[in-house]
Design a protein around this motif. Structure first.
Motif, short mmCIF file in Angstrom:
data_model
loop_
_atom_site.label_atom_id
_atom_site.label_comp_id
_atom_site.label_asym_id
_atom_site.label_seq_id
_atom_site.Cartn_x
_atom_site.Cartn_y
_atom_site.Cartn_z
N GLU A 128 0.79 -1.22 0.00
CA GLU A 128 0.00 0.00 0.00
C GLU A 128 0.83 1.28 0.00
OE1 GLU A 128 -4.00 1.74 2.17
OE2 GLU A 128 -2.67 0.44 3.30
N SER B 144 -5.42 9.21 -0.81
CA SER B 144 -4.81 8.57 0.36
C SER B 144 -3.33 8.43 0.04
CB SER B 144 -5.39 7.18 0.62
OG SER B 144 -6.75 7.25 0.97
N VAL C 165 0.17 6.75 1.69
CA VAL C 165 0.63 5.83 2.72
C VAL C 165 2.16 5.85 2.75
CG1 VAL C 165 0.54 3.46 3.58
CG2 VAL C 165 -1.39 4.38 2.28
N VAL D 178 -1.17 6.70 7.17
CA VAL D 178 -2.06 6.97 6.05
C VAL D 178 -2.63 8.37 6.22
CG1 VAL D 178 -4.12 6.23 4.80
CG2 VAL D 178 -2.73 4.53 6.01
#
Length: 189
Positions: free
Chosen positions: A33, A61, A63, A74
């Motif tokens: 991610e 988003s 990360v 995040v």
């Protein structure tokens, strides 16, 4: 009541991962991610009310690994007709149990939620916690589900009856925008 909730969470967590978790090295469960994602989010406006009015948001988003890759951060920032949701999630790996804790802070109120606990199994993340909604104790389930190599589904549900019934109230679909320089597969292996 809190002891009952804690016991229920333990049972739900163990059932979701197939029994009591054996310590394992899940430190790299979230490596897939790391990077930037486009986020399409919808949330139930009034969870556990019987109403079915959903609101939609779009944004990003991002990360980032922290603490020697034993944690990640995040940054969520989405906007829609109902306003803005901006928050940060700190995910911490617990080597003794092989589990992760997820902590979310909403920047609108400056508060951090109770941690959720769980693991990845067969490429899917299952996390459970407790919270309060309108003054009553509830359970929270958070699932992380692969859709394909570049898209993941994040789904939150609440239960007001100890986990017998769940109402999904948050669905986010993240689509990869930029991959960080890491050599891991989408399943974190």
């Amino acid at each position: 009541m809190k002891k009952l909730l804690a016991l229920t969470l333990l049972l739900l967590s163990n059932a979701a991962i197939g029994g009591a978790p054996a310590p394992r090295d899940g430190q790299h469960d979230f490596d897939w991610e790391i990077g930037a994602w486009g986020t399409q989010l919808k949330r139930l406006r009034e969870p556990l009310s019987g109403k079915t009015d959903w609101v939609e948001y779009a944004g990003t988003s991002v990360v980032k690994p922290v603490m020697g890759e034993r944690a990640n951060l995040v940054e969520l920032d989405v906007r829609g007709g109902a306003g803005r949701i901006a928050g940060v999630s700190l995910r911490l790996y617990q080597p003794a149990s092989g589990q992760w804790t997820l902590h979310f802070a909403n920047l609108a109120n400056g508060l951090m939620t109770e941690p959720m606990h769980g693991v990845f199994k067969d490429g899917r993340g299952s996390f459970y916690g407790q919270d309060t909604l309108d003054g009553r104790a509830i359970l929270v389930r958070f699932l992380i589900l692969p859709m394909d190599a570049g898209r993941w589904r994040f789904e939150q549900a609440y239960s007001k009856d100890g986990g017998q019934h769940w109402e999904t109230n948050w669905i986010a679909i993240d689509t990869r925008r930029e991959r960080a320089s890491t050599n891991v597969s989408p399943t974190g292996k």
